[in-house]
Design a protein around this motif. Structure first.
Motif, PDB file in Angstrom:
ATOM      1  N   TYR A 201      57.643  56.622  22.869  1.00 59.78           N
ATOM      2  CA  TYR A 201      57.203  56.885  21.505  1.00 59.78           C
ATOM      3  C   TYR A 201      57.525  58.307  21.057  1.00 59.78           C
ATOM      4  O   TYR A 201      57.625  58.566  19.858  1.00 59.78           O
ATOM      5  CB  TYR A 201      55.706  56.601  21.373  1.00 59.78           C
TER       6      TYR A 201
ATOM      7  N   GLU B  85      59.130  59.484  17.396  1.00 62.45           N
ATOM      8  CA  GLU B  85      58.601  60.527  16.517  1.00 62.45           C
ATOM      9  C   GLU B  85      59.703  61.497  16.088  1.00 62.45           C
ATOM     10  O   GLU B  85      59.790  61.880  14.915  1.00 62.45           O
ATOM     11  CB  GLU B  85      57.481  61.280  17.231  1.00 62.45           C
TER      12      GLU B  85
ATOM     13  N   THR C  63      61.967  59.728  13.605  1.00 61.94           N
ATOM     14  CA  THR C  63      61.329  59.650  12.294  1.00 61.94           C
ATOM     15  C   THR C  63      61.443  60.975  11.554  1.00 61.94           C
ATOM     16  O   THR C  63      61.725  61.007  10.350  1.00 61.94           O
ATOM     17  CB  THR C  63      59.850  59.253  12.447  1.00 61.94           C
TER      18      THR C  63
ATOM     19  N   ALA D 237      56.470  66.539  21.917  1.00 58.01           N
ATOM     20  CA  ALA D 237      55.841  65.241  21.662  1.00 58.01           C
ATOM     21  C   ALA D 237      55.343  64.611  22.959  1.00 58.01           C
ATOM     22  O   ALA D 237      54.239  64.035  22.994  1.00 58.01           O
ATOM     23  CB  ALA D 237      56.841  64.313  20.965  1.00 58.01           C
TER      24      ALA D 237
END
Length: 327
Positions: free
Chosen positions: A125, A129, A132, A153
């Motif tokens: 994930y 991030e 994005t 992250a």
């Protein structure tokens, strides 16, 4: 190598295939493009997919020494310098719905000033991030900032999970103060999660510290300082993990003490009950023999009087035990 042909970066099952635009966004790569290497290209692959696996084994864009590592052979967090680049293995908290968070996801990265190749099997994930942010135009501008953003992250996710485990420990401690024993296996699972996180996050902290200390042209001093801050933040998380392991050990001892105390209390209560009913058991056994001469045997009120005397005896013994503070 100052340019890369677009078709050399075309992988049909690639998760991400783009070039950083230097302004926080990304540029899609077409087959006919001739990519200028002033800004790095990024390929993110699932190495279990056929086309991605073939590309990793056959492309001339990555060194031979990293092909097997990118294909999933390396698991423990580590970093290896290869000329002007790195081969990095990192671990991420598993946020996939079919797994526990402590079943950490491995992510592998080969990075230099011209190319970033990241691979995984299960979804990471932290990569989503960063992608994005790039799609929104506020992502990393070069390879150094990409690496820092990914590590940041990953550390955020690890810190959140460590905080969740810390909260669970507090809940267990509060419940234990109220003499509430946790369900079987809950404390063991929590302790296992702490140990697994400690095992992998300690070398990952060392990876971040190594990256912060390396002098490469595509990582400036500000990015190295940010990487050192990330290493320090993960180090504080490791301190929390160590404290959590120690606190769960104390919890285990306290739970054993509470259970032993409860067992002793039950044994004590049963012993007192046996003591109370021992005289009555003796008397009922004595009066139950089928022989002549039993007092009151021929009297119609004999049984009632006998039961009343037994009740008086039980109450008297209970009063005596309470006066002695045994009850």
């Amino acid at each position: 190598m100052n340019v890369i042909e677009g078709k050399a970066l075309q992988v049909s099952d690639a998760i991400v295939a783009c070039q950083l635009d230097g302004q926080g966004g990304l540029i899609a790569i077409e087959d006919t493009d001739v990519v200028n290497c002033e800004r790095p290209c990024w390929l993110h692959l699932n190495y279990t997919q056929q086309q991605s696996a073939e590309w990793l084994q056959n492309t001339p864009l990555i060194p031979d020494s990293v092909r097997d590592a990118l294909a999933g052979d390396s698991m423990r967090p580590r970093v290896t310098r290869l000329g002007d680049g790195f081969m990095i293995v990192l671990r991420s908290v598993n946020h996939n719905s079919d797994s526990r968070p402590d079943q950490l996801v491995a992510m592998r990265v080969f990075i230099n000033d011209k190319l970033i190749v990241s691979t995984r099997r299960r979804k990471v994930y932290a990569i989503d991030e960063v992608l994005t942010d790039l799609q929104n135009g506020n992502g990393p501008v070069d390879g150094g900032s990409w690496l820092v953003d990914v590590c940041d992250a990953l550390t955020d996710h690890a810190s959140e999970f460590i905080e969740e485990m810390h909260d669970k420990i507090i809940e267990l401690e509060d419940a234990l103060m109220d003499q509430q024993i946790p369900p079987r296996g809950e404390l063991a699972l929590l302790r296992k999660q702490l140990i697994v996180m400690r095992r992998y996050m300690a070398p990952q902290r060392d990876v971040y510290a190594r990256l912060a200390s390396e002098k490469l042209g595509w990582m400036d001093d500000d990015e190295r300082r940010r990487m050192q801050d990330i290493a320090d933040r993960l180090g504080r998380g490791l301190d929390d993990l160590d404290a959590g392991v120690a606190r769960t050990a104390v919890l285990t001892d306290e739970i054993a003490s509470v259970m032993a105390e409860a067992m002793n209390r039950r044994t004590y209560t049963m012993s007192l009950l046996a003591m109370i009913f021992l005289p009555t058991t003796f008397l009922t056994g004595l009066f139950g023999v089928n022989l002549g001469g039993i007092p009151g045997g021929a009297w119609h009120m004999g049984f009632s009087v006998f039961c009343f005397l037994l009740l008086v005896l039980v109450v008297g013994l209970a009063w005596w035990l309470r006066r002695r503070k045994w009850l």
